[in-house]
Design an enzyme around this catalytic site. Structure first.
Site, mmCIF file in Angstrom:
data_model
loop_
_atom_site.group_PDB
_atom_site.id
_atom_site.type_symbol
_atom_site.label_atom_id
_atom_site.label_comp_id
_atom_site.label_asym_id
_atom_site.label_seq_id
_atom_site.Cartn_x
_atom_site.Cartn_y
_atom_site.Cartn_z
ATOM 1 N N ILE A 1 -37.388 -44.924 19.915
ATOM 2 C CA ILE A 1 -36.317 -45.227 18.956
ATOM 3 C C ILE A 1 -35.362 -44.039 18.868
ATOM 4 O O ILE A 1 -35.673 -43.002 18.271
ATOM 5 C CB ILE A 1 -36.914 -45.582 17.568
ATOM 6 C CG1 ILE A 1 -37.951 -46.717 17.722
ATOM 7 C CG2 ILE A 1 -35.797 -46.001 16.615
ATOM 8 C CD1 ILE A 1 -38.659 -47.103 16.437
ATOM 9 N N HIS B 1 -36.213 -51.675 14.014
ATOM 10 C CA HIS B 1 -36.529 -51.687 15.448
ATOM 11 C C HIS B 1 -37.880 -52.386 15.676
ATOM 12 O O HIS B 1 -38.853 -52.088 14.995
ATOM 13 C CB HIS B 1 -36.585 -50.249 15.964
ATOM 14 C CG HIS B 1 -36.608 -50.142 17.460
ATOM 15 N ND1 HIS B 1 -37.683 -50.530 18.236
ATOM 16 C CD2 HIS B 1 -35.668 -49.700 18.326
ATOM 17 C CE1 HIS B 1 -37.402 -50.322 19.513
ATOM 18 N NE2 HIS B 1 -36.187 -49.821 19.599
ATOM 19 N N MET C 1 -34.435 -41.415 15.805
ATOM 20 C CA MET C 1 -35.420 -40.463 15.272
ATOM 21 C C MET C 1 -35.102 -39.072 15.819
ATOM 22 O O MET C 1 -35.116 -38.859 17.025
ATOM 23 C CB MET C 1 -36.849 -40.849 15.681
ATOM 24 C CG MET C 1 -37.395 -42.074 14.984
ATOM 25 S SD MET C 1 -39.090 -42.509 15.576
ATOM 26 C CE MET C 1 -40.115 -41.318 14.682
ATOM 27 N N TYR D 1 -33.982 -47.575 12.838
ATOM 28 C CA TYR D 1 -35.424 -47.306 13.001
ATOM 29 C C TYR D 1 -36.258 -48.348 12.272
ATOM 30 O O TYR D 1 -37.206 -48.910 12.842
ATOM 31 C CB TYR D 1 -35.699 -45.906 12.465
ATOM 32 C CG TYR D 1 -37.136 -45.564 12.130
ATOM 33 C CD1 TYR D 1 -38.035 -45.181 13.115
ATOM 34 C CD2 TYR D 1 -37.586 -45.595 10.801
ATOM 35 C CE1 TYR D 1 -39.353 -44.852 12.806
ATOM 36 C CE2 TYR D 1 -38.882 -45.264 10.480
ATOM 37 C CZ TYR D 1 -39.768 -44.890 11.479
ATOM 38 O OH TYR D 1 -41.065 -44.565 11.158
#
Lengths: 92, 92
Positions: free
Chosen positions: A22, A63, A25, A60
């Site tokens: 992801i 996701h 991050m 995030y």
């Protein structure tokens, strides 16, 4: 104790693996409470993730890799607190 | 709400001021939960402090300025969790 430690390590690795998947991050660190103070209220681990923007956090959260991980992870926890905040850094 | 906000700001400033007094504190940041997820369990603020060593944390904990601040601060909180941990940082 052995199996709890193993499970904790597996969960940490699965959590850390999101960092490879992801993009928003920006950092990931984790650790176990040292037991120095007596204010942990039974919580044992900290997982700390940062994002550059609130939009990055939202990417995030939604996701698929995070959703799949979170469902599995939360199901194995006795209790959890998640706090999302914009840090105000203080400099001496 | 106004007085709660004011109290929160005063507490954050008093907490941050420890950074000017207690040498082993290496960073200090804080923020209020954004309310994006629903896992805060009623907690509202995060205060995040780092130290280079466990000895630095212990110096901080027993420092008179921290003891005085903590007694005052804890008395004004509905609930608190304190976790001390050695962070394992993960890099992609």
């Amino acid at each position: 104790m052995e199996s709890r430690k193993k499970k904790s390590t597996i969960s940490s690795k699965a959590f850390a693996n999101l960092f490879n998947i992801i993009e928003p991050m920006k950092s990931f660190q984790w650790g176990k409470d040292l037991g120095i103070e007596n204010l942990h209220q039974g919580f044992t681990h900290v997982f700390d993730t940062s994002f550059e923007t609130t939009e990055g956090l939202e990417i995030y959260l939604s996701h698929p890799a995070h959703v799949e991980f979170a469902n599995e992870f939360l199901a194995h926890l006795d209790k959890v607190i998640v706090m999302d905040y914009k840090p105000t850094a203080v400099h001496p």
